[in-house]
Design a protein around this motif. Structure first.
Motif, PDB file in Angstrom:
ATOM      1  N   HIS A 189       0.831  -1.206   0.000  1.00 20.34           N
ATOM      2  CA  HIS A 189       0.000   0.000   0.000  1.00 20.34           C
ATOM      3  C   HIS A 189       0.867   1.257   0.000  1.00 20.34           C
ATOM      4  CE1 HIS A 189      -3.374   2.641   0.668  1.00 20.34           C
ATOM      5  NE2 HIS A 189      -2.740   3.171   1.706  1.00 20.34           N
ATOM      6  N   ALA A 190       1.894   1.267   0.831  1.00 20.06           N
ATOM      7  CA  ALA A 190       2.807   2.413   0.879  1.00 20.06           C
ATOM      8  C   ALA A 190       3.584   2.537  -0.433  1.00 20.06           C
ATOM      9  CB  ALA A 190       3.767   2.262   2.051  1.00 20.06           C
ATOM     10  N   ALA A 191       3.932   1.401  -1.041  1.00 21.91           N
ATOM     11  CA  ALA A 191       4.654   1.425  -2.314  1.00 21.91           C
ATOM     12  C   ALA A 191       3.797   2.050  -3.407  1.00 21.91           C
ATOM     13  CB  ALA A 191       5.084   0.015  -2.702  1.00 21.91           C
ATOM     14  N   LYS A 192       2.497   1.716  -3.427  1.00 20.75           N
ATOM     15  CA  LYS A 192       1.598   2.314  -4.416  1.00 20.75           C
ATOM     16  C   LYS A 192       1.469   3.809  -4.197  1.00 20.75           C
ATOM     17  CE  LYS A 192      -2.025  -0.364  -3.880  1.00 20.75           C
ATOM     18  NZ  LYS A 192      -3.339  -1.004  -4.079  1.00 20.75           N
ATOM     19  N   THR A 193       1.404   4.206  -2.938  1.00 17.94           N
ATOM     20  CA  THR A 193       1.227   5.622  -2.598  1.00 17.94           C
ATOM     21  C   THR A 193       2.466   6.445  -2.948  1.00 17.94           C
ATOM     22  OG1 THR A 193      -0.245   4.976  -0.805  1.00 17.94           O
ATOM     23  CG2 THR A 193       0.622   7.205  -0.737  1.00 17.94           C
ATOM     24  N   HIS A 194       3.646   5.883  -2.741  1.00 17.69           N
ATOM     25  CA  HIS A 194       4.903   6.626  -2.900  1.00 17.69           C
ATOM     26  C   HIS A 194       5.784   6.050  -4.005  1.00 17.69           C
ATOM     27  CE1 HIS A 194       3.897   8.654   0.821  1.00 17.69           C
ATOM     28  NE2 HIS A 194       3.684   7.472   1.382  1.00 17.69           N
ATOM     29  N   LEU A 195       5.178   5.460  -5.016  1.00 17.89           N
ATOM     30  CA  LEU A 195       5.948   4.745  -6.037  1.00 17.89           C
ATOM     31  C   LEU A 195       6.993   5.618  -6.722  1.00 17.89           C
ATOM     32  CD1 LEU A 195       6.435   2.106  -7.532  1.00 17.89           C
ATOM     33  CD2 LEU A 195       4.709   2.803  -9.188  1.00 17.89           C
ATOM     34  N   SER A 196       6.639   6.809  -7.141  1.00 18.59           N
ATOM     35  CA  SER A 196       7.589   7.674  -7.854  1.00 18.59           C
ATOM     36  C   SER A 196       8.833   7.946  -7.025  1.00 18.59           C
ATOM     37  CB  SER A 196       6.930   8.994  -8.238  1.00 18.59           C
ATOM     38  OG  SER A 196       5.896   8.770  -9.163  1.00 18.59           O
ATOM     39  N   GLU A 236      12.731   6.535  -7.727  1.00 13.45           N
ATOM     40  CA  GLU A 236      13.870   7.449  -7.808  1.00 13.45           C
ATOM     41  C   GLU A 236      14.988   7.005  -6.870  1.00 13.45           C
ATOM     42  OE1 GLU A 236      14.541  10.021  -9.828  1.00 13.45           O
ATOM     43  OE2 GLU A 236      12.682   9.587 -10.905  1.00 13.45           O
ATOM     44  N   LYS A 237      14.625   6.618  -5.639  1.00 14.91           N
ATOM     45  CA  LYS A 237      15.622   6.147  -4.676  1.00 14.91           C
ATOM     46  C   LYS A 237      16.287   4.863  -5.161  1.00 14.91           C
ATOM     47  CE  LYS A 237      13.704   8.153  -0.466  1.00 14.91           C
ATOM     48  NZ  LYS A 237      13.112   7.866   0.856  1.00 14.91           N
ATOM     49  N   ALA A 238      15.489   3.934  -5.713  1.00 15.82           N
ATOM     50  CA  ALA A 238      16.051   2.679  -6.217  1.00 15.82           C
ATOM     51  C   ALA A 238      17.003   2.953  -7.370  1.00 15.82           C
ATOM     52  CB  ALA A 238      14.939   1.732  -6.651  1.00 15.82           C
ATOM     53  N   ALA A 239      16.638   3.863  -8.254  1.00 16.15           N
ATOM     54  CA  ALA A 239      17.502   4.211  -9.387  1.00 16.15           C
ATOM     55  C   ALA A 239      18.814   4.833  -8.910  1.00 16.15           C
ATOM     56  CB  ALA A 239      16.765   5.159 -10.320  1.00 16.15           C
ATOM     57  N   ALA A 240      18.762   5.509  -7.774  1.00 15.64           N
ATOM     58  CA  ALA A 240      19.959   6.129  -7.205  1.00 15.64           C
ATOM     59  C   ALA A 240      20.804   5.128  -6.415  1.00 15.64           C
ATOM     60  CB  ALA A 240      19.561   7.295  -6.310  1.00 15.64           C
ATOM     61  N   GLY A 241      20.375   3.871  -6.363  1.00 14.43           N
ATOM     62  CA  GLY A 241      21.169   2.837  -5.700  1.00 14.43           C
ATOM     63  C   GLY A 241      20.665   2.409  -4.345  1.00 14.43           C
ATOM     64  N   GLU A 242      19.420   2.706  -4.030  1.00 12.42           N
ATOM     65  CA  GLU A 242      18.827   2.319  -2.748  1.00 12.42           C
ATOM     66  C   GLU A 242      17.692   1.319  -2.994  1.00 12.42           C
ATOM     67  OE1 GLU A 242      16.539   4.635   0.804  1.00 12.42           O
ATOM     68  OE2 GLU A 242      18.092   5.764  -0.255  1.00 12.42           O
ATOM     69  N   PRO A 243      18.021   0.039  -3.230  1.00 15.01           N
ATOM     70  CA  PRO A 243      16.981  -0.947  -3.540  1.00 15.01           C
ATOM     71  C   PRO A 243      16.049  -1.192  -2.360  1.00 15.01           C
ATOM     72  CG  PRO A 243      19.067  -2.043  -3.207  1.00 15.01           C
ATOM     73  CD  PRO A 243      19.336  -0.563  -3.124  1.00 15.01           C
ATOM     74  N   PHE A 244      14.867  -1.729  -2.652  1.00 18.13           N
ATOM     75  CA  PHE A 244      13.908  -2.031  -1.593  1.00 18.13           C
ATOM     76  C   PHE A 244      13.076  -3.242  -1.988  1.00 18.13           C
ATOM     77  CE2 PHE A 244      11.837   0.917  -4.443  1.00 18.13           C
ATOM     78  CZ  PHE A 244      10.544   0.449  -4.565  1.00 18.13           C
ATOM     79  N   VAL A 245      12.364  -3.793  -0.999  1.00 22.85           N
ATOM     80  CA  VAL A 245      11.514  -4.962  -1.192  1.00 22.85           C
ATOM     81  C   VAL A 245      10.071  -4.539  -0.955  1.00 22.85           C
ATOM     82  CG1 VAL A 245      10.902  -7.244  -0.297  1.00 22.85           C
ATOM     83  CG2 VAL A 245      13.297  -6.585  -0.496  1.00 22.85           C
ATOM     84  N   ILE A 246       9.175  -4.960  -1.854  1.00 23.85           N
ATOM     85  CA  ILE A 246       7.750  -4.711  -1.654  1.00 23.85           C
ATOM     86  C   ILE A 246       7.164  -5.967  -1.020  1.00 23.85           C
ATOM     87  CG2 ILE A 246       5.536  -4.268  -2.767  1.00 23.85           C
ATOM     88  CD1 ILE A 246       7.030  -2.734  -4.931  1.00 23.85           C
TER      89      ILE A 246
END
Length: 79
Positions: free
Chosen positions: A7-14, A18-28
């Motif tokens: 739910h938070a990923a859908k809300t803050h996807l953009s 951007e953070k993942a592209a900058a090298g900060e990966p995350f798990v949904i």
């Protein structure tokens, strides 16, 4: 790796992308269960260039007419 609720990923996807592209990966995760990892895309694999087989293959001079007699025979009932 940071875990984000779906739910938070859908809300803050953009912002997350951007953070993942900058090298900060995350798990949904959904209900606390990890589903997918979002990591930055790297284009390390170079796609083949057009013409990479030039000089390695040859096309017969009669390519456009190969098998004409056989094909005609099939349509005209000779075979």
């Amino acid at each position: 790796m940071k875990e984000i609720n779906i739910h938070a990923a859908k809300t803050h996807l953009s912002a997350l992308v951007e953070k993942a592209a900058a090298g900060e990966p995350f798990v949904i995760a959904k209900a606390g269960r990890p589903l997918v990892a979002v990591i930055p895309y790297t284009a390390d694999v170079q796609s083949p260039r057009v013409g990479f087989l030039k000089g390695n293959i040859s096309i017969p001079a009669d390519f456009d007419h190969m098998g004409n007699e056989e094909i005609s025979g099939m349509f005209e009932g000779e075979r």
